[in-house]
Design a protein around this motif. Structure first.
Motif, PDB file in Angstrom:
ATOM      1  N   PHE A  13      -2.356  -2.009   0.033  1.00 43.47           N
ATOM      2  CA  PHE A  13      -1.792  -1.771   1.370  1.00 43.47           C
ATOM      3  C   PHE A  13      -0.736  -0.671   1.314  1.00 43.47           C
ATOM      4  O   PHE A  13      -0.637   0.165   2.227  1.00 43.47           O
ATOM      5  CB  PHE A  13      -1.184  -3.058   1.924  1.00 43.47           C
ATOM      6  CG  PHE A  13      -0.723  -2.934   3.353  1.00 43.47           C
ATOM      7  CD1 PHE A  13      -1.641  -2.985   4.396  1.00 43.47           C
ATOM      8  CD2 PHE A  13       0.618  -2.752   3.652  1.00 43.47           C
ATOM      9  CE1 PHE A  13      -1.221  -2.857   5.712  1.00 43.47           C
ATOM     10  CE2 PHE A  13       1.045  -2.623   4.972  1.00 43.47           C
ATOM     11  CZ  PHE A  13       0.114  -2.674   6.003  1.00 43.47           C
ATOM     12  N   PHE A  16      -2.640   2.767   1.280  1.00 39.41           N
ATOM     13  CA  PHE A  16      -3.456   3.209   2.413  1.00 39.41           C
ATOM     14  C   PHE A  16      -2.931   2.788   3.787  1.00 39.41           C
ATOM     15  O   PHE A  16      -3.357   3.348   4.801  1.00 39.41           O
ATOM     16  CB  PHE A  16      -4.887   2.683   2.243  1.00 39.41           C
ATOM     17  CG  PHE A  16      -5.546   3.155   0.984  1.00 39.41           C
ATOM     18  CD1 PHE A  16      -6.014   4.453   0.871  1.00 39.41           C
ATOM     19  CD2 PHE A  16      -5.699   2.296  -0.097  1.00 39.41           C
ATOM     20  CE1 PHE A  16      -6.624   4.884  -0.293  1.00 39.41           C
ATOM     21  CE2 PHE A  16      -6.303   2.722  -1.271  1.00 39.41           C
ATOM     22  CZ  PHE A  16      -6.764   4.022  -1.368  1.00 39.41           C
ATOM     23  N   ASN A  17      -2.059   1.780   3.835  1.00 41.09           N
ATOM     24  CA  ASN A  17      -1.533   1.280   5.106  1.00 41.09           C
ATOM     25  C   ASN A  17      -2.662   0.964   6.098  1.00 41.09           C
ATOM     26  O   ASN A  17      -2.617   1.330   7.267  1.00 41.09           O
ATOM     27  CB  ASN A  17      -0.563   2.290   5.728  1.00 41.09           C
ATOM     28  CG  ASN A  17       0.266   1.681   6.843  1.00 41.09           C
ATOM     29  OD1 ASN A  17       0.547   0.486   6.833  1.00 41.09           O
ATOM     30  ND2 ASN A  17       0.629   2.491   7.826  1.00 41.09           N
ATOM     31  N   LEU A  18      -3.677   0.282   5.591  1.00 44.12           N
ATOM     32  CA  LEU A  18      -4.816  -0.131   6.411  1.00 44.12           C
ATOM     33  C   LEU A  18      -5.061  -1.625   6.231  1.00 44.12           C
ATOM     34  O   LEU A  18      -4.700  -2.201   5.196  1.00 44.12           O
ATOM     35  CB  LEU A  18      -6.080   0.637   5.998  1.00 44.12           C
ATOM     36  CG  LEU A  18      -6.198   2.105   6.400  1.00 44.12           C
ATOM     37  CD1 LEU A  18      -7.418   2.727   5.743  1.00 44.12           C
ATOM     38  CD2 LEU A  18      -6.266   2.257   7.913  1.00 44.12           C
ATOM     39  N   PRO A  19      -5.681  -2.259   7.228  1.00 43.62           N
ATOM     40  CA  PRO A  19      -6.046  -3.671   7.072  1.00 43.62           C
ATOM     41  C   PRO A  19      -6.957  -3.863   5.856  1.00 43.62           C
ATOM     42  O   PRO A  19      -7.689  -2.944   5.453  1.00 43.62           O
ATOM     43  CB  PRO A  19      -6.788  -3.998   8.366  1.00 43.62           C
ATOM     44  CG  PRO A  19      -6.329  -2.974   9.339  1.00 43.62           C
ATOM     45  CD  PRO A  19      -6.072  -1.731   8.548  1.00 43.62           C
ATOM     46  N   LYS A  43      -4.341  -8.141   8.080  1.00 46.15           N
ATOM     47  CA  LYS A  43      -3.831  -6.896   8.660  1.00 46.15           C
ATOM     48  C   LYS A  43      -2.654  -6.336   7.873  1.00 46.15           C
ATOM     49  O   LYS A  43      -2.458  -5.132   7.808  1.00 46.15           O
ATOM     50  CB  LYS A  43      -3.449  -7.122  10.124  1.00 46.15           C
ATOM     51  CG  LYS A  43      -4.654  -7.394  11.013  1.00 46.15           C
ATOM     52  CD  LYS A  43      -4.247  -7.500  12.472  1.00 46.15           C
ATOM     53  CE  LYS A  43      -5.483  -7.719  13.345  1.00 46.15           C
ATOM     54  NZ  LYS A  43      -5.124  -7.821  14.782  1.00 46.15           N
ATOM     55  N   ASN A  44      -1.864  -7.247   7.272  1.00 50.46           N
ATOM     56  CA  ASN A  44      -0.715  -6.808   6.490  1.00 50.46           C
ATOM     57  C   ASN A  44      -0.351  -7.908   5.487  1.00 50.46           C
ATOM     58  O   ASN A  44       0.074  -8.985   5.896  1.00 50.46           O
ATOM     59  CB  ASN A  44       0.479  -6.519   7.409  1.00 50.46           C
ATOM     60  CG  ASN A  44       1.670  -5.957   6.652  1.00 50.46           C
ATOM     61  OD1 ASN A  44       1.803  -6.115   5.442  1.00 50.46           O
ATOM     62  ND2 ASN A  44       2.549  -5.293   7.379  1.00 50.46           N
ATOM     63  N   ASP A 116     -11.394   0.760  10.717  1.00 59.51           N
ATOM     64  CA  ASP A 116     -10.853   1.305   9.466  1.00 59.51           C
ATOM     65  C   ASP A 116     -10.214   0.196   8.640  1.00 59.51           C
ATOM     66  O   ASP A 116      -9.340  -0.521   9.128  1.00 59.51           O
ATOM     67  CB  ASP A 116      -9.807   2.386   9.776  1.00 59.51           C
ATOM     68  CG  ASP A 116     -10.410   3.576  10.507  1.00 59.51           C
ATOM     69  OD1 ASP A 116     -11.494   4.026  10.100  1.00 59.51           O
ATOM     70  OD2 ASP A 116      -9.793   4.031  11.488  1.00 59.51           O
ATOM     71  N   TYR A 117     -10.629   0.079   7.407  1.00 55.09           N
ATOM     72  CA  TYR A 117     -10.138  -0.982   6.546  1.00 55.09           C
ATOM     73  C   TYR A 117     -10.438  -0.642   5.087  1.00 55.09           C
ATOM     74  O   TYR A 117     -11.210   0.271   4.784  1.00 55.09           O
ATOM     75  CB  TYR A 117     -10.781  -2.325   6.906  1.00 55.09           C
ATOM     76  CG  TYR A 117     -12.295  -2.299   6.830  1.00 55.09           C
ATOM     77  CD1 TYR A 117     -12.968  -2.608   5.652  1.00 55.09           C
ATOM     78  CD2 TYR A 117     -13.062  -1.944   7.945  1.00 55.09           C
ATOM     79  CE1 TYR A 117     -14.354  -2.558   5.578  1.00 55.09           C
ATOM     80  CE2 TYR A 117     -14.447  -1.894   7.885  1.00 55.09           C
ATOM     81  CZ  TYR A 117     -15.082  -2.199   6.706  1.00 55.09           C
ATOM     82  OH  TYR A 117     -16.447  -2.136   6.630  1.00 55.09           O
TER      83      TYR A 117
END
Length: 214
Positions: A13, A16-19, A43-44, A116-117
């Protein structure tokens, strides 16, 4: 015994700061019934620490009762979303178990409706039916190391077990509610006595050693 943790999810996370979607399957090896994929959306991973009623582990290391407890807990978590999908025996026979597993996983991921994940998978195989832009990370014995994959394995196992219990109502003679379609001695005895049902994977039974049915 070392328990799974969130270290890898948090590191990914940060990058990439993505789910994150974690996915695992249940029922790859049985002689009967579907293969089922369970998917968990996080999600986080830095959300406020949750407190499961029992320690989270790979579904294979939990009793049926413990899996049920954790599954119900998963369904009540606001920071988690889950889905599942199954592919039945006829399609397994048609496209083989590996492709059927990938199909179930793809369907479960699509049900989460996330564009996006980052995808985390147990084992070594990536899913070749997804958009090539989706980053996929595989982890050998990941369901023993990553909490997200442990949760996905619990969803897959609980959902598949319920499907097998329902199948046992249609085919009570095979006792699917007990062995869940796996190749136990009792299951082989039932196949010998009653033959192959529509719930069985013919491609798996073709490769049986005759000693199982003698």
């Amino acid at each position: 015994m070392k328990l799974p943790n969130f270290k890898r999810e948090k590191k990914i996370f940060q990058l990439f700061n993505l789910p994150i979607i974690a996915i695992d399957e249940a029922g790859r090896g049985p002689l009967a019934g579907p293969v089922t994929a369970g998917a968990i959306l996080i999600k986080n991973p830095y959300f406020k620490a949750f407190k499961p009623p029992i320690k989270i582990r790979d579904s294979k290391k939990l009793s049926a009762k413990q899996r049920q407890i954790l599954y119900l807990w998963i369904t009540k978590q606001e920071n988690l979303k889950f889905s599942y999908a199954s592919v039945g025996p006829k399609i397994i026979d048609k496209i083989n178990i590996k492709n059927a597993t990938m199909s179930a996983m793809t369907q479960a991921i699509k049900k989460l409706n996330v564009k996006d994940y980052i995808l985390l998978l147990d084992g070594k195989d990536k899913i070749n039916t997804l958009d090539s832009q989706i980053k996929q990370y595989t982890f050998i014995k990941g369901d023993e190391k990553l909490i997200s994959l442990s949760l996905a394995s619990i969803v897959a196992k609980v959902k598949r077990d319920r499907l097998m219990i329902n199948l046992s109502k249609k085919y009570p003679q095979y006792l699917f509610e007990n062995h869940k379609g796996y190749g136990t001695k009792v299951h082989y005895q039932k196949i010998k006595k009653y033959g192959i049902s529509e719930a069985h994977r013919i491609s798996f039974l073709k490769n049986l050693n005759n000693k199982h049915l003698n």
